[in-house]
Enzyme design. Structure first.
Site, mmCIF file in Angstrom:
data_model
loop_
_atom_site.group_PDB
_atom_site.id
_atom_site.type_symbol
_atom_site.label_atom_id
_atom_site.label_comp_id
_atom_site.label_asym_id
_atom_site.label_seq_id
_atom_site.Cartn_x
_atom_site.Cartn_y
_atom_site.Cartn_z
ATOM 1 N N ASN A 1 0.800 -1.233 0.000
ATOM 2 C CA ASN A 1 0.000 0.000 0.000
ATOM 3 C C ASN A 1 0.831 1.280 0.000
ATOM 4 O O ASN A 1 0.475 2.264 -0.629
ATOM 5 C CB ASN A 1 -1.004 -0.006 1.151
ATOM 6 C CG ASN A 1 -0.341 -0.013 2.500
ATOM 7 O OD1 ASN A 1 0.684 -0.651 2.715
ATOM 8 N ND2 ASN A 1 -0.904 0.716 3.431
ATOM 9 N N GLU B 1 3.501 -5.441 12.304
ATOM 10 C CA GLU B 1 2.592 -4.298 12.110
ATOM 11 C C GLU B 1 1.486 -4.778 11.190
ATOM 12 O O GLU B 1 1.721 -4.998 10.003
ATOM 13 C CB GLU B 1 3.354 -3.122 11.465
ATOM 14 C CG GLU B 1 4.550 -2.636 12.255
ATOM 15 C CD GLU B 1 4.171 -1.955 13.546
ATOM 16 O OE1 GLU B 1 3.017 -1.517 13.682
ATOM 17 O OE2 GLU B 1 5.024 -1.876 14.446
ATOM 18 N N CYS C 1 -3.244 1.586 6.308
ATOM 19 C CA CYS C 1 -3.645 0.868 7.523
ATOM 20 C C CYS C 1 -4.224 1.822 8.557
ATOM 21 O O CYS C 1 -4.951 1.401 9.450
ATOM 22 C CB CYS C 1 -2.450 0.120 8.095
ATOM 23 S SG CYS C 1 -1.056 1.217 8.393
ATOM 24 N N GLU D 1 7.526 0.367 16.026
ATOM 25 C CA GLU D 1 8.567 0.900 15.164
ATOM 26 C C GLU D 1 8.719 2.382 15.490
ATOM 27 O O GLU D 1 7.990 2.918 16.304
ATOM 28 C CB GLU D 1 8.143 0.738 13.696
ATOM 29 C CG GLU D 1 7.955 -0.711 13.283
ATOM 30 C CD GLU D 1 7.676 -0.882 11.793
ATOM 31 O OE1 GLU D 1 6.910 -0.088 11.227
ATOM 32 O OE2 GLU D 1 8.240 -1.822 11.204
HETATM 33 P P1 NAD Z 1 0.127 -9.465 3.082
HETATM 34 O O1 NAD Z 1 0.165 -9.945 4.481
HETATM 35 O O2 NAD Z 1 -0.608 -10.242 2.078
HETATM 36 O O3 NAD Z 1 1.602 -9.298 2.489
HETATM 37 C C1 NAD Z 1 2.579 -8.501 3.120
HETATM 38 C C2 NAD Z 1 3.947 -9.028 2.753
HETATM 39 O O4 NAD Z 1 4.103 -10.309 3.325
HETATM 40 C C3 NAD Z 1 4.177 -9.190 1.243
HETATM 41 O O5 NAD Z 1 5.503 -8.840 0.935
HETATM 42 C C4 NAD Z 1 3.948 -10.670 1.045
HETATM 43 O O6 NAD Z 1 4.613 -11.198 -0.075
HETATM 44 C C5 NAD Z 1 4.530 -11.221 2.337
HETATM 45 N N1 NAD Z 1 4.072 -12.565 2.700
HETATM 46 C C6 NAD Z 1 2.898 -13.159 2.428
HETATM 47 N N2 NAD Z 1 2.900 -14.430 2.887
HETATM 48 C C7 NAD Z 1 4.085 -14.624 3.492
HETATM 49 C C8 NAD Z 1 4.685 -15.723 4.157
HETATM 50 N N3 NAD Z 1 4.071 -16.904 4.273
HETATM 51 N N4 NAD Z 1 5.922 -15.574 4.665
HETATM 52 C C9 NAD Z 1 6.573 -14.399 4.553
HETATM 53 N N5 NAD Z 1 6.069 -13.327 3.903
HETATM 54 C C10 NAD Z 1 4.835 -13.429 3.381
HETATM 55 O O7 NAD Z 1 -0.409 -7.964 3.180
HETATM 56 P P2 NAD Z 1 -0.711 -6.972 1.970
HETATM 57 O O8 NAD Z 1 -1.980 -7.388 1.323
HETATM 58 O O9 NAD Z 1 0.513 -6.800 1.148
HETATM 59 O O10 NAD Z 1 -0.923 -5.596 2.753
HETATM 60 C C11 NAD Z 1 -2.143 -5.179 3.268
HETATM 61 C C12 NAD Z 1 -2.193 -5.393 4.761
HETATM 62 O O11 NAD Z 1 -1.097 -4.716 5.389
HETATM 63 C C13 NAD Z 1 -3.429 -4.815 5.387
HETATM 64 O O12 NAD Z 1 -3.934 -5.725 6.309
HETATM 65 C C14 NAD Z 1 -2.919 -3.568 6.107
HETATM 66 O O13 NAD Z 1 -3.675 -3.149 7.204
HETATM 67 C C15 NAD Z 1 -1.570 -4.004 6.523
HETATM 68 N N6 NAD Z 1 -0.717 -2.864 6.806
HETATM 69 C C16 NAD Z 1 -0.393 -2.605 8.107
HETATM 70 C C17 NAD Z 1 0.381 -1.493 8.412
HETATM 71 C C18 NAD Z 1 0.785 -1.185 9.832
HETATM 72 O O14 NAD Z 1 1.672 -0.367 10.024
HETATM 73 N N7 NAD Z 1 0.179 -1.791 10.826
HETATM 74 C C19 NAD Z 1 0.827 -0.658 7.388
HETATM 75 C C20 NAD Z 1 0.458 -0.956 6.082
HETATM 76 C C21 NAD Z 1 -0.315 -2.064 5.784
#
Ligand code: NAD
Length: 480
Positions: free
Chosen positions: A151, A249, A283, A461
């Protein structure tokens, strides 16, 4: 077709198994580049480069380390236009947003930690009566893993990498496979900045292949992860038997509490941003809006009018307020929640439909959508949608507002709009969230602790919290 490469040991590398993934431009719905789907061998190569680089980097004088990070920061700024355009194309976000927020913040992340590392100090305790002094050595962990979402691609990728490097670690990092382009461009910048070989390694690929290889690697001793809650839970389960240090996060479903005594115009324009900035894919977006009944009808009318005036368009169009959603599957997921809302008795006050943008007919566009709900147990009020969709609901008392705010599994952020100091303090203290904004939204001071409670994650963080995460404290006791 343009190819994105891994960055391992200071060089660009194709994936060993020659597996590639299509990278889509969401504004047109077409593949425009290919990225590696890196295997465990690629991750192992990245790990070995990082391991080899660790002794020298961890002993590099702070001023020198700081200079390297500053150099990356200034090269990001020098390449602002190129990076901002690449981010807008890769993610679908308006160019105005990547130019004003994403890329400047990526530069600030490096600049901030270039300074912070020179100010990071540890504690000493004199054991009075025992002629002894204790002090804490904060040592870098070694090779650490950084995994980020799509995002805010470069913004969040660098938010992890910068403190990890500042603390003296070497890094194996993976950006989202959905938005890999600016991480690739960052590698070019690192080469220009003279980052020593192996200090930062960027491997591209799917979560369940490349990401999985990073989290399973027995010698990568810390993982800083930002992404979905389900992925975070999987990482925690995988990493626990290896006792890895984790910063997670995760998702959010943030409440926006609006009281009748607020500064109305500021609240209204900020609420528009906190609802729909980046197509609602932040997020920290306030996706649950609770409004005191005395101003509910007025707010509803004004908010709908402002939302309807937002211009949906191609990311590179200067007029665009709402760009494309990041992928087809995400677009369909967000739209499905609008259908669920209707089935559950919610009222669509505006938006709710796909949009066809002239000249970009196959892009992933959706109208910003406001749904009125009274039953806050319904799925649209409980589950993270992560798109341009918000719910609005009236409340009659502070306690009712607080109860509704806390009635979800998430606890990332909360925004409170009131000019009553006592009320703002009471609410801020009792709301279950890691970050609370009063009369503002997404105002970020990089020194502050950032993170969530409940299912929004563990760890913090930002500022010295990040440097603490990326170091191992060792107590040394000397009796004299
Ligand atoms: P996601 O969990 O699908 O993917 C995030 C990352 O994790 C990607 O690089 C993905 O390839 C990797 N990943 C997926 N499966 C994995 C595994 N088994 N092992 C290791 N890595 C793996 O999330 P997304 O769809 O990319 O992002 C959206 C989500 O992120 C939303 O839920 C949003 O709220 C959250 N988010 C949180 C924050 C925060 O600071 N809390 C900030 C931004 C986004």
């Amino acid at each position: 077709m343009k190819k994105i490469f891994n960055y391992i040991n200071g060089e660009f590398k194709a994936p060993i198994e020659d597996q590639w993934i299509d990278n889509y431009n969401p504004s047109i719905g077409d593949v425009y580049s290919l990225l590696p789907n890196s295997s465990t061998v690629d991750v192992q190569n990245a790990y070995e480069a990082a391991e080899k680089a660790f002794p020298e980097w961890s002993e590099t004088p702070l001023e020198q380390r700081s200079k390297v990070l500053s150099k990356i920061a200034s090269l990001i700024t020098e390449n602002l236009d190129q990076l901002a355009k690449a981010e807008a194309i890769d993610n679908g976000k308006p160019l105005s947003l990547s130019t004003s927020i994403d890329i400047p913040r990526a530069s600030s992340n490096f600049q901030f930690f270039a300074h912070a590392l020179t100010q990071f100090a540890s504690e000493a305790h004199e054991s009075t009566g025992f002629n002894a002094i204790n002090f804490t050595l904060r040592q870098p962990i070694g090779v650490v893993g950084c995994i980020s979402p799509w995002n805010l691609p470069l913004y969040l990728f660098t938010w992890k990498i910068a403190p990890a490097l500042a603390a003296g670690n070497t890094v194996v990092a993976k950006p989202s496979e959905i938005t890999p382009m600016t991480a690739y461009l960052l590698a070019e910048i690192c080469i220009k900045a003279g980052v020593p070989k192996g200090v930062l390694n960027i491997v591209h690929g799917l979560g369940n292949t490349t990401g999985q290889a990073i989290i399973e690697h027995p010698k990568i001793k810390a993982i800083s992860f930002t992404g979905g809650t389900a992925t975070g839970a999987h990482i925690a389960k995988t990493a626990a038997p290896m006792f890895k240090k984790l910063s997670l996060e995760l998702g959010g479903k943030n409440p926006n509490l609006i009281f009748a005594d607020c500064d109305y115009e500021k609240m209204l324009s900020t609420t528009l941003r906190s609802s729909f900035a980046n197509q609602g894919q932040i997020c920290l977006c306030g996706s649950r809006i609770y409004v005191e009944r005395a101003i509910y009808d007025k707010f509803k009318t004004d908010f709908i009018a402002k939302t309807n005036a937002l211009k949906i368009g191609a990311p590179l169009d200067a007029e665009t307020n709402i760009g494309a959603l990041v992928s087809k599957s995400h677009l369909e997921k967000v739209k499905s929640y609008i259908d669920i809302a209707t089935a559950e008795g919610g009222t669509i006050l505006c938006g709710g439909n796909y949009v066809t943008v002239k000249g970009y007919e196959n892009g992933y566009y959706l109208q910003p959508t406001i749904i009125e709900i009274n039953n806050t147990n319904c799925r649209v009020a409980q589950e993270e949608i992560f798109g341009p969709v918000v719910t609005i609901t009236p409340f009659d008392s502070d306690d009712e507002a607080l109860a509704m705010a806390n009635d979800v599994r998430y606890g990332l952020s909360c925004t409170i709009w009131t000019n009553n100091l006592n009320r703002s303090m009471y609410m801020a203290k009792h709301v279950q969230a890691g970050i609370v904004w009063v009369n503002t939204w997404m105002m970020r001071d990089l020194r502050t602790a950032f993170g969530g409670t409940k299912d929004s994650g563990v760890g913090r963080e930002g500022g010295f919290e990040a440097l603490r995460f990326f170091t191992e404290p060792k107590n040394i006791c000397i009796q004299y």
